[in-house]
Design an enzyme around this catalytic site. Structure first.
Site, mmCIF file in Angstrom:
data_model
loop_
_atom_site.group_PDB
_atom_site.id
_atom_site.type_symbol
_atom_site.label_atom_id
_atom_site.label_comp_id
_atom_site.label_asym_id
_atom_site.label_seq_id
_atom_site.Cartn_x
_atom_site.Cartn_y
_atom_site.Cartn_z
ATOM 1 C CG ASP A 150 -0.727 -10.617 11.937
ATOM 2 O OD1 ASP A 150 -1.909 -10.618 11.523
ATOM 3 O OD2 ASP A 150 0.162 -9.927 11.421
ATOM 4 C CB THR A 219 -1.155 -7.087 25.895
ATOM 5 O OG1 THR A 219 -2.220 -7.347 24.957
ATOM 6 C CG2 THR A 219 -0.737 -8.394 26.552
#
Length: 240
Positions: A150, A219
């Site tokens: 994050d 990813t």
């Protein structure tokens, strides 16, 4: 077994009485299959003795208890949807992978991928990675991954990033000398902070740039970054 000495509590990191957690734990409503993964598969993959409820005294766990042997332990901090973790576990069957992710939707996605891939060298903790670092003995980890964490883009939130002393100190304590720590992000300021703070926690910078590792598995977050025009960056650190 009865003759073994009790665990040495001094090997565990001290845990604060109260700790902030920032971020999401739940997202959209889970599909029926995902609920099934959580109810049927998570219990067998979840390591014991990590949560505060299970281990209020923060007694160190035996790393060998995670996989039943003394294989090297690799940690993924926040595995997202689990693409990288499952692919790496399949590629390196001799290592034991433990992933920590508080976002339950991501945990459900990972469990589905584990079932589909049929890999057995994974352990899943559906919570804060700091809980695990609290109870790992010093030097227990041989490798750690921080992939697309994050970014907390607002300046006043930068202290919430993982690449700060409050997080890096426990990680460094849990990593063996010479252990590798990889960071991947598409946020230039996040990488700037990592390059500044990770070495201060006891790591040496080995490489940094736009070239991924030879065994890198892209990813969903990286693919989103590429679609939106952001440039991924990769850094390799070595525990001193």
């Amino acid at each position: 077994m009865d003759d073994l000495p009790p665990p040495d509590k001094s090997l565990a990191a001290p845990r604060p009485e109260w700790r902030n957690f920032y971020g999401r734990r739940f997202g959209h409503t889970l599909r029926a299959a995902q609920k099934g993964y959580l109810s049927d598969d998570l219990g067998a993959l979840r390591p014991a003795g990590i949560s505060q409820a299970e281990n209020p005294g923060r007694v160190p766990i035996d790393p060998a208890s995670l996989f039943g042997d003394d294989r090297p332990i690799w940690l993924e901090i926040g595995f997202g949807g689990g693409e990288h973790m499952v692919a790496m576990a399949a590629r390196y069957p001799g290592a034991g992978f433990i992933g920590c992710e508080p976002y339950i939707n991501g945990v459900a996605m990972l469990l589905g991928k584990i079932r589909a891939a049929g890999v057995g060298n994974l352990s899943v903790y559906p919570g804060d990675a700091r809980d695990l670092l609290d109870v790992l003995p010093a030097g227990a980890l041989q490798k750690a991954f921080l992939n697309y964490p994050d970014p907390w883009p607002k300046r006043r939130h930068h202290r919430r990033r993982f690449v700060t002393a409050d997080h890096l100190g426990p990680l460094a304590r849990a990593m063996a000398p010479g252990a590798e720590f990889r960071v991947a992000t598409d946020i230039a300021d996040y990488m700037r902070q990592a390059l500044g703070e990770v070495p201060q926690a006891g790591f040496a910078l080995e490489a940094a740039g736009a070239e991924p590792w030879h065994d890198w598995v892209s990813t969903r977050y990286e693919q989103k970054a590429l679609r939106e025009g952001r440039v991924p960056q990769y850094a390799t650190f070595r525990r001193l």
